[in-house]
Design an enzyme around this catalytic site. Structure first.
Site, PDB file in Angstrom:
ATOM      1  N   ASP A  14      61.869  20.114  32.879  1.00  0.00           N
ATOM      2  CA  ASP A  14      62.293  18.874  33.536  1.00  0.00           C
ATOM      3  C   ASP A  14      63.516  18.252  32.891  1.00  0.00           C
ATOM      4  OD1 ASP A  14      60.444  18.885  35.563  1.00  0.00           O
ATOM      5  OD2 ASP A  14      58.923  17.847  34.375  1.00  0.00           O
ATOM      6  N   ARG A  94      56.059   6.873  21.369  1.00  0.00           N
ATOM      7  CA  ARG A  94      57.036   6.342  22.325  1.00  0.00           C
ATOM      8  C   ARG A  94      57.884   5.187  21.804  1.00  0.00           C
ATOM      9  NH1 ARG A  94      56.848  11.174  23.959  1.00  0.00           N
ATOM     10  NH2 ARG A  94      55.722  11.650  25.897  1.00  0.00           N
ATOM     11  N   ASP A 123      54.100   6.627  29.940  1.00  0.00           N
ATOM     12  CA  ASP A 123      55.236   6.814  29.039  1.00  0.00           C
ATOM     13  C   ASP A 123      56.514   6.148  29.546  1.00  0.00           C
ATOM     14  OD1 ASP A 123      53.812   8.124  27.074  1.00  0.00           O
ATOM     15  OD2 ASP A 123      54.052  10.084  28.018  1.00  0.00           O
ATOM     16  N   SER A 174      50.523  20.063  31.560  1.00  0.00           N
ATOM     17  CA  SER A 174      51.601  19.232  31.040  1.00  0.00           C
ATOM     18  C   SER A 174      51.181  18.810  29.633  1.00  0.00           C
ATOM     19  CB  SER A 174      51.780  18.019  31.945  1.00  0.00           C
ATOM     20  OG  SER A 174      52.458  17.013  31.233  1.00  0.00           O
TER      21      SER A 174
HETATM   22  N1  ARG Z   1      47.631   9.807  28.820  1.00  0.00           N
HETATM   23  C1  ARG Z   1      48.222   9.838  27.521  1.00  0.00           C
HETATM   24  C2  ARG Z   1      48.998   8.584  27.281  1.00  0.00           C
HETATM   25  O1  ARG Z   1      49.337   7.910  28.197  1.00  0.00           O
HETATM   26  C3  ARG Z   1      49.026  11.078  27.279  1.00  0.00           C
HETATM   27  C4  ARG Z   1      50.222  11.310  28.123  1.00  0.00           C
HETATM   28  C5  ARG Z   1      50.814  12.599  27.697  1.00  0.00           C
HETATM   29  N2  ARG Z   1      51.850  13.118  28.471  1.00  0.00           N
HETATM   30  C6  ARG Z   1      51.881  14.411  28.872  1.00  0.00           C
HETATM   31  N3  ARG Z   1      52.962  14.862  29.384  1.00  0.00           N
HETATM   32  N4  ARG Z   1      50.851  15.199  28.749  1.00  0.00           N
HETATM   33  O2  ARG Z   1      49.265   8.254  26.154  1.00  0.00           O
END
Ligand code: ARG
Length: 420
Positions: A14, A94, A123, A174
């Site tokens: 991506d 993040r 995110d 993912s």
């Molecule tokens: N749901 C988790 C969070 O919001 C993990 C997100 C992870 N992203 C991914 N691309 N798997 O912190």
């Protein structure tokens, strides 16, 4: 001269497509910034790839130590776990990334920051709220939220533009990972009734393949920070790496969570967090030894708030500073050693000690050396029970008793017929 955009670049499909797409759609020069928070990767290859697919510059920032010292360990001290299950690995990375992206944009004279998040997750919120707080003049572009391409269309776009499509694209998941844990979503995991396929896990062994002998680890803490394993002092990064490896080998740290996203969606997430699982457990066990009942109680409430603010992207707030000050104050005596047994998918605390332990054997023991004055309990019970006795006389006995079970009569002895 074209406008410059700093892109948070992971090296995946991506964000590689995003480089080309940003050039095409906005006519900008892309500076790829990759942040190393302990995701096992060949970062020089990631850098090369960014340049190959069209970035004018590619920067890799080693942020492992900062991540551990300023994000992971404070969250450990707070006991921050979202909805009782998720140790927040992705969420914690993040705000650090937001800060480093904003820094890079200022240094490079970029007018915008781009990230690869879709419009459905947490995110995007964490990145953008963070960047807006630190550098409100920066514009934010989220290609994957704008372009509306499916997975297949993204792959076709890559092929058309000579962007290498990694074989791992065939992986149905993912993934996001760092030293505090790995987050896995999509594919078969989207059905919460389906058991996660074994290939979703890469950090932790399935119990069927774990050693038949337990391992014991002794974790040394000073003021709530883990400093050593088995008596050997380690920097935070190495400590997490070692513990992830060791606990993962015993199948410890698999988490299957149906969680509540900030944008209102329930989603099924799998996490692997061996070191986080062991450390959170050990830290809590040590706190149980050195904090009073009231401190423990209140700290549990603070932990929920702390986890929520991390999850909800509210890192750069005064509320966070206030909570952090409270947590820091609680950690003053959280010093000592915890022994953990790792075996067949479980970690158990089997020993703990501290120079500040409130555990007093001469009070707790049932053997000789008992210093607890048992006769004093008579007076304690008399006064403790005083309001109960008083209320029972006036408002309870002889009244409708509801769920207290007062009207239940003694059961009749068996074998005798009623009425005879
Ligand atoms: N749901 C988790 C969070 O919001 C993990 C997100 C992870 N992203 C991914 N691309 N798997 O912190």
């Amino acid at each position: 001269m074209s406008e410059k955009v700093v892109l948070a670049y992971s090296g995946g499909l991506d964000t590689s497509v995003a480089i080309q797409w940003l050039k095409e759609k906005y006519g900008v020069d892309v500076i790829a910034v990759t942040i190393d928070v302990g995701n096992e990767k060949d970062f020089s290859a990631v850098r090369q790839k960014a340049l190959k697919v069209g970035a004018i510059k590619a920067i890799v920032v080693d942020a492992k130590k900062t991540f551990v010292d300023h994000f992971v360990f404070p969250a450990l001290q707070a006991g921050a776990v979202y909805e009782g299950q998720y140790p927040l690995a992705t969420a914690l990375s993040r705000p650090l990334m937001a800060k480093l992206l904003a820094d890079a944009a200022l240094e490079e004279g970029a007018s915008a920051v781009a990230h690869g998040c879709t419009g459905k997750g947490n995110d995007q919120v964490r990145f953008e709220v963070g960047i807006n707080a630190l550098a409100p003049h920066l514009r934010i572009i989220a290609p994957a939220r704008e372009w509306g391409m499916t997975r297949e269309q993204t792959i076709n776009y890559a092929v058309r533009n000579g962007i290498p499509v990694p074989i791992t694209v065939s992986s149905p998941y993912s993934i996001d990972e760092n030293l505090w844990g790995k987050s896995i979503e999509c594919g078969a995991l989207e059905d919460p009734w389906v058991e996660p396929p074994e290939d979703a896990y890469t950090w932790t062994k399935s119990v069927a393949k774990t050693p038949d002998k337990p391992d014991y680890v002794e974790i040394g803490f000073a003021e709530g920070i883990p400093l050593s394993i088995d008596g050997k002092d380690l920097d935070g990064v190495s400590l997490l790496q070692q513990l992830n490896e060791l606990a993962g080998r015993h199948g410890v740290g698999r988490i299957d969570h149906v969680e509540d996203r900030l944008v209102g969606i329930k989603s099924r997430e799998i996490y692997e967090a061996p070191a986080a699982t062991v450390l959170l457990q050990a830290h809590q066990a040590l706190e149980a030894l050195v904090l009073s009942k009231d401190q423990l109680r209140f700290k549990q409430k603070a932990a929920i708030e702390y986890a929520d603010l991390i999850y909800n992207g509210l890192w750069f707030t005064r509320f966070h500073l206030d909570l952090a000050a409270y947590v820091k104050s609680t950690q003053r005596f959280v010093t000592g050693t915890v022994r953990v047994k790792l075996f067949k998918g479980t970690s158990s605390v089997v020993g703990r000690k501290s120079p500040y332990s409130l555990y007093n054997l001469s009070l707790a023991t049932y053997d000789k050396g008992d210093k607890f004055d048992q006769s004093a309990s008579v007076g304690f019970i008399h006064i403790w029970g005083l309001p109960v006795r008083n209320q029972a006389q006036i408002q309870l006995l002889g009244q409708e008793d509801g769920p207290l079970g007062l009207s239940a009569s003694r059961s009749k002895p068996r074998g005798k017929k009623a009425g005879k």
